[in-house]
Structures are given as C-alpha cells and as structure tokens.
Design an enzyme around this catalytic site. Structure first.
Site: not given
Ligand code: NAD
Length: 490
Positions: A232, A287
C-alpha cells in the site's frame, strides 16, 4: 491457537542458509479466505532472526557474486523447468492461501515462469562497454552486484510479486532476503524448496516471515544494501523513508486507483468485457485493476453491456474471495457510503454468501454509476471487484478526473479513434497506459512501475529498469601503451 496436526499445511518457517528454521514462539494464524478456515501458522520473526539471514546472505555473496553470470543463470533454467513441473501444485497453493480462482492462480504461476525466463536472459543484457578513449587508454564499465537485497511483498500475488525481484537480483549476483506477506506466506517456502532443488547454493536466497516489526528491522539493518517493496502507499512511504534514511537503495511500489476512460465510439462488447474483467479479476485485488470508469458523453449502451457482463461473474465460481473479513467490510462500506451520497448501484455485490462456504470472504461484482469525483469511492483505493462510473461531458474533463488522482499506476482509454487515444496516452498521469486494454501490464523485457503516489524511487521494479537498480557500475580505465606521449590521466 490450533495445533499443527489440525492444520491443512505444515507451519510456515523461515528459510535461512538453505534450511528451514525450527518452530517459533510467536506466530500468527494463516487463514484461507475461501472458507475462513485456519490452514497454517506463520512465525513473527525477531531482529535476531533477520540478522541470522543477513549474515548467511553476506557469506554466500562472497562466492555467488564471483560466480560467472552464465553459470548463475543455469540455476534459473532449471528453476523454470521446476516451476513448469510443479505448476498445478503451486497454483493450488496460491488459490488456497490468497482466495483467487484456480485459473487466476495458474496465470500467476505462468507469469512467474515468464519472469524467470527474463532472468535467464541477463547475460545478454548486462555485457559491459569498452572504448579506447585516447591512444592506448581504455575505459570499460561492468555491472556489478550490490550485495544483500531485501524484497518485501504484499498479499495479492503470493508468488508473482516475489518473482519481480528474486530471479533478477540473484541472476545479477546478489543474495536475497524475501519478507513474505504474513497473510499468504506458503508460496515463499515452496519457492525456497524449488530454488534449492534447482541447485541454488545455500544462503543466496532466504525467507524471513513476520509483520511490521520485521519490515522495520529490514529497513534498519546495515548489512542490507537495497530494498524493493510492494504494497500500500501508506507503507511504501514508511519503507521508502526509513530505508533511504539508512542510506539504502529503495524502490517502493504503492497502491493504485486506475482510471479507464471510455469514449462513446468504443467497441461496446469489447469494452464492456474488458472493463468487467479488469475490475473483477483476482476479486479486484490487483494494483492494475480498473477502479474508476470515466464515461465520456453518452456511453449508456456500454454501461448496459458492462452490467450484463458483471452479472455473469459469480463468486465461488468465476470470482474468488477477497483476502479477509476486514477487506470485505471495507469494500462494502465504500459502496454503501457512495450510495448514501447519491450514486446509483446498478449491480450490487454486497452481502454475498457462497453456499457451503458461508465463512468465506466474498464480494460480488459491483457496478456503481453517477459517482462524483469527490466521493471516497472515486478517490481512494477500494481493492475489491467494484467499478465506480464517473460521467463527464468531454474528454478534457475525463482527463482532468484522471489527472486529479494522487495515484498513477495505470490508465486506459477505450476508443476507435487513434487521435483521441493518442491524446490520452500523452496526457494521462500514470506510469502504465493502455489503449483498448483493461490491464495494461508491460511484459518482459519492458518494466513495471507507476508514477506519483504509486511508486517511490527512480527505477522500475522489473524488466530492463530493474537491472539499473540491482547493480552498480564499475568504471575501469587502463593504459597499456608505454610509448604514448599523451598521458593526460597520470
Ligand atoms: P500492505 O502495505 O499492508 O503490506 C505490504 C507489506 O508491508 C507486507 O509484507 C506487510 O507485512 C508489511 N507491512 C504492513 N504494514 C506495515 C507497517 N505499518 N510498517 C511496515 N511494514 C508493514 O499491503 P497489502 O495489503 O499486503 O497489499 C495490498 C496493497 O499492495 C494494495 O495497496 C495494492 O495496490 C498494493 N500493490 C501494489 C502493487 C504495485 O505494483 N504498485 C502491486 C501489488 C500490490
């Protein structure tokens, strides 16, 4: 807390220096979103676990970085064959842990194969350069690995997103620590087994599990040179700031709000089926998913067909689940709020139950019309099988709606006019543009990465652009001409 005997899959473990680590004190349940059942547990690792992985990777780097690239990629030729051989089993794993359909999971593993093929082509892409810059004096450049690279990944593509970084980084001579998503950690353990079977030396690839704490430890660890992050925007910003403030390279891909601009001359059937597939594929948890359709002038005939298409998409059959109960509630809240503010729900996916899987997290396809650009559903990432339709009178207004988004991952236009398509290609503020295509993912060797709040950092994460990120240039100047009178460097 379930005992391991009740679990459908063995407990997830960290993989360090070619071995799965013993059981952990602190764990989280892994829940299958298709039916809400606990299928495994995942460790919440400590900074000491990470340090062990970094030390293993650093030790492996001394040999791996000096292994000729043509030898390094042999591992990936063998790994590609193993992915093909285990495709069905891996796809099933992705289906169970993520909730996407088996067909979608199969396509995800096929994409891993394509990414691995690209890594196999590295020797052809990273030849250095050499020029005699003055009499007897030669300059040459070589692309050298950078060291230990960490890859932090999201839940929506349990194996594909890891393949954005892992094969390229390793083929280029780096060692990798993969931080799997704690929601879908099973695929990473299987990757470790297959890479080992392909002959990858111990320590070159390691998996560490955990949540926020371990991500912060990665950003802070002095033994890690570079971090790739996908997730995210909120977390991408945290990771980018923290990793770069610790003087690491970082590319951090964030969330998205992709606009599809539909003009009245667009081919109705093709447009409707593309928009429906884009907004509902992987239950809208891509995404690159269509999130806002900007309908220019009179597109009622296309909206009617879109609704017909959406009604053919049935949860539990050709539509998977969303990842969690919280995700289902969030998505449904966006729909309800928009409806309360005057938007019209044409196809309603709220409160969906799949027979026999009543505890699964399902949202049906949702088409919601007459959304105004200032509503939350038009601005924020919904990440569910929902398309918000914003109506505009002109193409300029439609482009302004797209441009106003803080994100900038993808944008598409549907039209039969080359000139109007070109205008959108020029003016859309997004990193990946589609013309008559709902999910404009660039395929290898082209690189993947958005703009604005969808990506932080200069390089893209895949393709040729990733080579820049994953290597450093060594510039060597030699003089082998004892008689040369010109000696400007000495
Ligand atoms: P997320 O940001 O919640 O988690 C991603 C990673 O970050 C995970 O491994 C998680 O353990 C870690 N994380 C979560 N909260 C954290 C924090 N506060 N501090 C540090 N690390 C933390 O994302 P998600 O819910 O797993 O995935 C969905 C999101 O990913 C959506 O927003 C989607 O658009 C995005 N995404 C983007 C792309 C792209 O290419 N731009 C591709 C795939 C997914």
């Amino acid at each position: 807390m379930p005992t391991t005997t009740m679990l459908k899959y063995p407990e997830v473990k960290n993989y360090i220096n070619g071995k799965f680590e013993p059981t952990y004190q602190k764990t989280l349940d892994v829940i299958c979103p298709l039916d809400g059942n606990v299928i495994s547990t995942v460790p919440l690792s400590s900074a000491a676990d990470l340090d062990k992985a970094v030390q293993a990777a650093k030790t492996a780097f001394t040999t791996w970085s000096k292994t000729p690239i043509k030898d390094r990629v042999q591992i990936f030729y063998r790994y590609k064959t193993l992915l093909e051989k285990n495709l069905r089993e891996l796809a099933h794993l992705v289906h169970i842990e993520n909730g996407k359909t088996l067909d979608e999971a199969t396509a995800e593993v096929e994409k891993c194969i394509e990414l691995t093929e690209f890594a196999c082509s590295m020797p052809q892409l990273v030849q250095g350069e050499l020029m005699e810059v003055s009499k007897g004096v030669e300059c040459r450049t070589e692309r050298m690995p950078i060291g230990v690279v960490a890859s932090i990944v999201p839940f929506n593509f349990p194996v594909m997103v890891p393949h954005w970084t892992v094969p390229n980084a390793i083929a280029l001579g780096n060692c990798v620590i993969l931080k799997a998503s704690e929601q879908v950690p099973l695929g990473a353990n299987r990757m470790a087994e297959l890479l080992k079977e392909a002959g990858l030396p111990d320590g070159v690839f390691n998996v560490i599990n955990g949540d926020k704490d371990i991500v912060e430890a990665i950003c802070d660890h002095p033994g890690i040179e570079a971090v790739t992050f996908v997730g995210s925007t909120k977390v991408a910003k945290i990771v980018y700031r923290r990793a770069t403030s610790n003087l690491k390279r970082c590319v951090a891909l964030g969330g998205a709000k992709n606009h599809l601009i539909v003009l009245p001359d667009a081919h109705p059937d093709m447009t409707a089926s593309n928009v429906a597939a884009s907004m509902s594929g992987c239950a809208g948890q891509r995404c690159m998913a269509a999130s806002v359709m900007v309908g220019v002038s009179n597109v009622d005939h296309i909206v009617a067909k879109l609704c017909e298409e959406a009604k053919k998409i049935v949860p539990g059959k050709n539509l998977g689940s969303v990842i969690s109960k919280q995700a289902k509630e969030r998505i449904e809240k966006y729909i309800t709020e928009a409806e309360q503010k005057g938007a019209k729900v044409l196809v309603d996916g709220r409160n969906y139950k799949v027979e026999g899987k009543e505890n699964g997290f399902y949202v049906g396809p949702t088409v919601i019309d007459y959304v105004s650009p200032d509503m939350a559903i038009a601005k924020e990432e919904v990440f569910g099988p929902v398309i918000a339709i914003v109506r505009t009178k002109t193409l300029d207004e439609a482009i302004a709606v797209e441009n106003a988004s803080e994100y900038g991952n993808a944008a598409s236009v549907f039209t039969q006019s080359g000139g109007l398509a070109r205008l959108v290609m020029e003016k859309a503020s997004a990193g990946m543009i589609g013309v008559n295509i709902g999910v404009p993912v660039p395929r290898e060797p082209f690189s993947f990465g958005g703009w604005n709040e969808s990506k932080f950092g200069t390089c893209d994460i895949t393709g040729k652009s990733s080579i820049e990120f994953l290597t450093q240039l060594k510039k060597t100047t030699t003089k082998w001409n004892a008689e040369a009178k010109t000696n400007w460097m000495s």
